[in-house]
Design a protein around this motif. Structure first.
Motif, short mmCIF file in Angstrom:
data_model
loop_
_atom_site.label_atom_id
_atom_site.label_comp_id
_atom_site.label_asym_id
_atom_site.label_seq_id
_atom_site.Cartn_x
_atom_site.Cartn_y
_atom_site.Cartn_z
N ALA A 87 -28.30 -6.88 -12.56
CA ALA A 87 -28.68 -6.41 -13.99
C ALA A 87 -27.94 -7.67 -14.70
CB ALA A 87 -27.59 -5.29 -14.25
N GLY A 88 -28.30 -7.70 -15.94
CA GLY A 88 -28.12 -8.57 -17.10
C GLY A 88 -26.81 -8.91 -17.53
N ILE A 89 -26.51 -8.71 -18.66
CA ILE A 89 -25.17 -8.90 -19.41
C ILE A 89 -23.98 -7.75 -19.24
CG2 ILE A 89 -24.26 -9.22 -21.65
CD1 ILE A 89 -26.06 -11.31 -20.78
N ILE A 90 -22.87 -8.42 -18.83
CA ILE A 90 -21.75 -7.80 -18.51
C ILE A 90 -20.68 -8.05 -19.54
CG2 ILE A 90 -19.81 -7.65 -17.00
CD1 ILE A 90 -21.82 -8.48 -14.97
N ARG A 91 -20.22 -7.12 -20.25
CA ARG A 91 -19.12 -7.30 -21.44
C ARG A 91 -17.78 -7.33 -20.73
NH1 ARG A 91 -21.31 -8.34 -26.54
NH2 ARG A 91 -19.50 -7.32 -28.26
N ILE A 92 -17.02 -8.54 -21.29
CA ILE A 92 -15.62 -8.62 -20.82
C ILE A 92 -14.68 -8.96 -22.05
CG2 ILE A 92 -14.11 -10.54 -19.40
CD1 ILE A 92 -16.66 -11.43 -18.14
N LEU A 93 -13.75 -7.96 -22.16
CA LEU A 93 -12.66 -8.05 -22.89
C LEU A 93 -11.30 -8.25 -22.47
CD1 LEU A 93 -11.35 -7.25 -25.89
CD2 LEU A 93 -11.64 -4.99 -25.00
N VAL A 94 -10.50 -9.37 -22.96
CA VAL A 94 -9.33 -9.64 -22.42
C VAL A 94 -8.20 -8.74 -23.21
CG1 VAL A 94 -7.60 -11.47 -22.46
CG2 VAL A 94 -9.71 -11.97 -22.30
N ILE A 95 -7.44 -7.91 -22.12
CA ILE A 95 -6.52 -6.93 -22.83
C ILE A 95 -5.11 -7.44 -22.63
CG2 ILE A 95 -8.06 -5.11 -22.60
CD1 ILE A 95 -6.52 -4.37 -20.11
N GLY A 96 -4.87 -8.53 -22.05
CA GLY A 96 -3.36 -8.68 -21.70
C GLY A 96 -3.25 -9.83 -20.59
N SER A 97 -2.21 -9.62 -19.85
CA SER A 97 -2.07 -10.76 -18.63
C SER A 97 -1.19 -10.23 -17.81
CB SER A 97 -1.64 -12.02 -19.19
OG SER A 97 -0.27 -12.23 -19.94
N GLU A 98 -0.92 -10.86 -16.62
CA GLU A 98 -0.10 -10.38 -15.52
C GLU A 98 0.25 -11.75 -14.75
OE1 GLU A 98 0.27 -7.45 -11.68
OE2 GLU A 98 -1.73 -7.78 -12.59
N PHE A 99 1.67 -12.01 -14.54
CA PHE A 99 2.21 -12.72 -13.89
C PHE A 99 3.32 -12.14 -12.92
CE2 PHE A 99 0.41 -14.93 -17.33
CZ PHE A 99 -0.33 -16.07 -16.90
N GLU A 100 3.28 -12.88 -11.74
CA GLU A 100 4.36 -12.44 -10.51
C GLU A 100 5.87 -13.14 -11.21
OE1 GLU A 100 3.11 -13.74 -6.83
OE2 GLU A 100 1.57 -12.35 -6.82
#
Length: 479
Positions: free
Chosen positions: A164-177
């Motif tokens: 399929a074509g277009i995928i929507r991506i939204l940054v909601i935060g981050s995670e680190f060890e």
């Protein structure tokens, strides 16, 4: 020697009566060759009412002086990171295509390793972790996203994720060890700068000294307040009023020339024939458009307005908006609102008119509230008058209205070096301490001014201005 006239009749006087010696009052003439004075209606009939369309920009904007050839301003970008992407390979790799406003961003996106994202495709939603950006080191716009809820993101998004074509991506935060190093890169706000150039407009009127001194029998009147029995006042007043309308129409309709267009330095256009950006073009380029629900004169139900609200929710969400529409759209909106303000099956009363037998029934609505938005409706003469845009509105894709946010916007002024509160729309005209080109008029010739040897009166009109449309993402053009 006999003296004769060219008609063969002797020129010497004779004692005889000829019909040619008298004005014919009985020959059926309806001109001045009759003894009865006609009932002269001296006042010129104003059959088109107010003919000018100027005044729209004065209602919704402001005017400011400018001392440069070009006006430059900057606008804030979006705060959050939201992009569209396409599947690459490996079930976890994706290529960033555009940002939320549809701009091509490529490797200039703001997604970084360690980000937590939401991805959507064809109704499927999955959350993932960005494990790497440009993992193969070829300096492209690739990101690698690991799924929190499945073996990989392609599985999490469904069977069509790889095709399929277009995928929507939204940054909601981050995670680190624990104990990990800080991020290796920072996001810099995107600088959005816009500009527009001034446009020089001119007009000209001329009348001979003889005509300027001739008295007519028609008492003229015009939009500029001129009156009297001198016809040249009428002609000069019409030229002035038409030029004032041109100032407004140009600010609404003008366009900047594009590369390769004939209006850039061509032999027919002159070196400066490169236009300016008017309101309609600014909305088309940087704003939004709606074609309605059922055709050219749509807006007969709330479906269109709900779509407008959804667009405004995604872009600024200015709650008070002015709607300037043509007659057909205005009546369609009245019918829509009236159908909801009636008793009967399915009818709901949102406030009943307190009508009496002696008063006229008000079937018009000046505004309404939908959701958290207020819309104030007004007729737009420019879109109704057959002598202006109204004469084009029978065609497909005609402009039937424009939605303009009320209030002011906060922008950074490049000249002053600080943020200012300004109306979303304002006209910039060239001016300095010694010269104002907002609207110049001067007279030359032998009549009145006596500045040249020409036996004429020459009236010159000039203006140099441009329109600044700030926050076009809050505007809507109704096609």
């Amino acid at each position: 020697m006999a003296i004769t006239s060219a008609s063969g009749i002797d020129a010497a006087p004779r004692k005889q009566t000829l019909s040619s010696n008298y004005i014919d009052f009985a020959g059926g003439s309806t001109g001045w060759e009759q003894q009865y004075l006609p009932d002269l209606m001296e006042k010129e009939a104003e059959i088109y009412g107010k003919r000018t369309i100027a005044g729209f920009l004065a209602q919704v904007g402001a005017e400011e002086a400018s001392a440069a050839d070009r006006v430059v301003w900057s606008e804030q970008g979006r705060l959050h990171l939201c992009y569209t992407a396409t599947y690459k390979d490996g079930n976890n790799s994706y290529i960033i295509v555009n940002d939320v406003d549809g701009n091509s961003v490529g490797a200039n996106h703001g997604i970084r390793a360690g980000d937590m994202v939401i991805m959507t495709l064809d109704g499927a939603t999955a959350k993932g972790y960005v494990s790497g950006v440009d993992p193969d080191g070829d300096d492209d716009d690739e990101i690698r996203v690991l799924s929190y809820g499945a073996a990989n993101m392609a599985t999490a998004l469904g069977s069509t994720a790889t095709t399929a074509g277009i995928i929507r991506i939204l940054v909601i935060g981050s995670e680190f060890e624990k104990g990990t190093a800080a991020r290796s890169s920072a996001n810099t706000p995107q600088f959005k700068s816009y500009s527009n150039k001034h446009l020089i407009m001119k007009d000209y009127y001329e009348v001979s000294g003889s005509d300027a001194s001739a008295i007519g029998w028609v008492e003229i009147s015009g939009e500029e307040g001129q009156n009297g029995y001198l016809w040249y006042l009428k002609a000069e007043g019409d030229t002035r009023a038409r030029f004032s309308d041109y100032l407004e129409m140009t600010m609404l309709e003008a366009e900047l020339s594009v590369a390769g267009a004939g209006a850039i330095g061509g032999t027919d256009s002159g070196a400066n024939g490169d236009g300016t950006e008017g309101l309609f073009k600014a909305i088309t380029t940087r704003g939004h458009q709606t074609t309605g629900v059922t055709g050219v004169n749509a807006a007969t139900d709330l479906a269109e307005f709900d779509a407008i609200l959804a667009t405004f929710d995604a872009n600024g969400a200015i709650e008070e908006n002015m709607m300037f529409v043509n007659r057909a759209t205005s009546l369609a909106m009245d019918d829509m609102l009236a159908s909801m303000n009636s008793y009967g099956a399915g009818g709901t009363s949102y406030g009943v008119f307190d009508n009496e037998e002696e008063m006229a029934l008000n079937l018009g609505f000046s505004g309404f509230r939908r959701g958290s938005y207020d819309f104030y409706k007004s007729d737009f003469k420019y879109l109704n008058d057959k002598g202006t845009r109204g004469g084009l509105n029978d065609t497909v894709n005609a402009i039937r209205g424009v939605v303009i946010p009320a209030g002011v916007s906060s922008v950074y002024d490049e000249q002053l070096g600080k943020n200012l509160k300004r109306p979303f729309l304002h006209v910039r005209y060239r001016a300095s301490e010694t010269e104002s080109r907002k609207m110049k008029t001067w007279v030359t010739g032998s009549v009145g001014a006596k500045t040249s040897g020409k036996d004429v009166m020459e009236v010159h009109y000039l203006s140099e201005r441009c329109l600044v449309t700030q926050g076009a993402n809050n505007f809507m053009l109704m096609n």
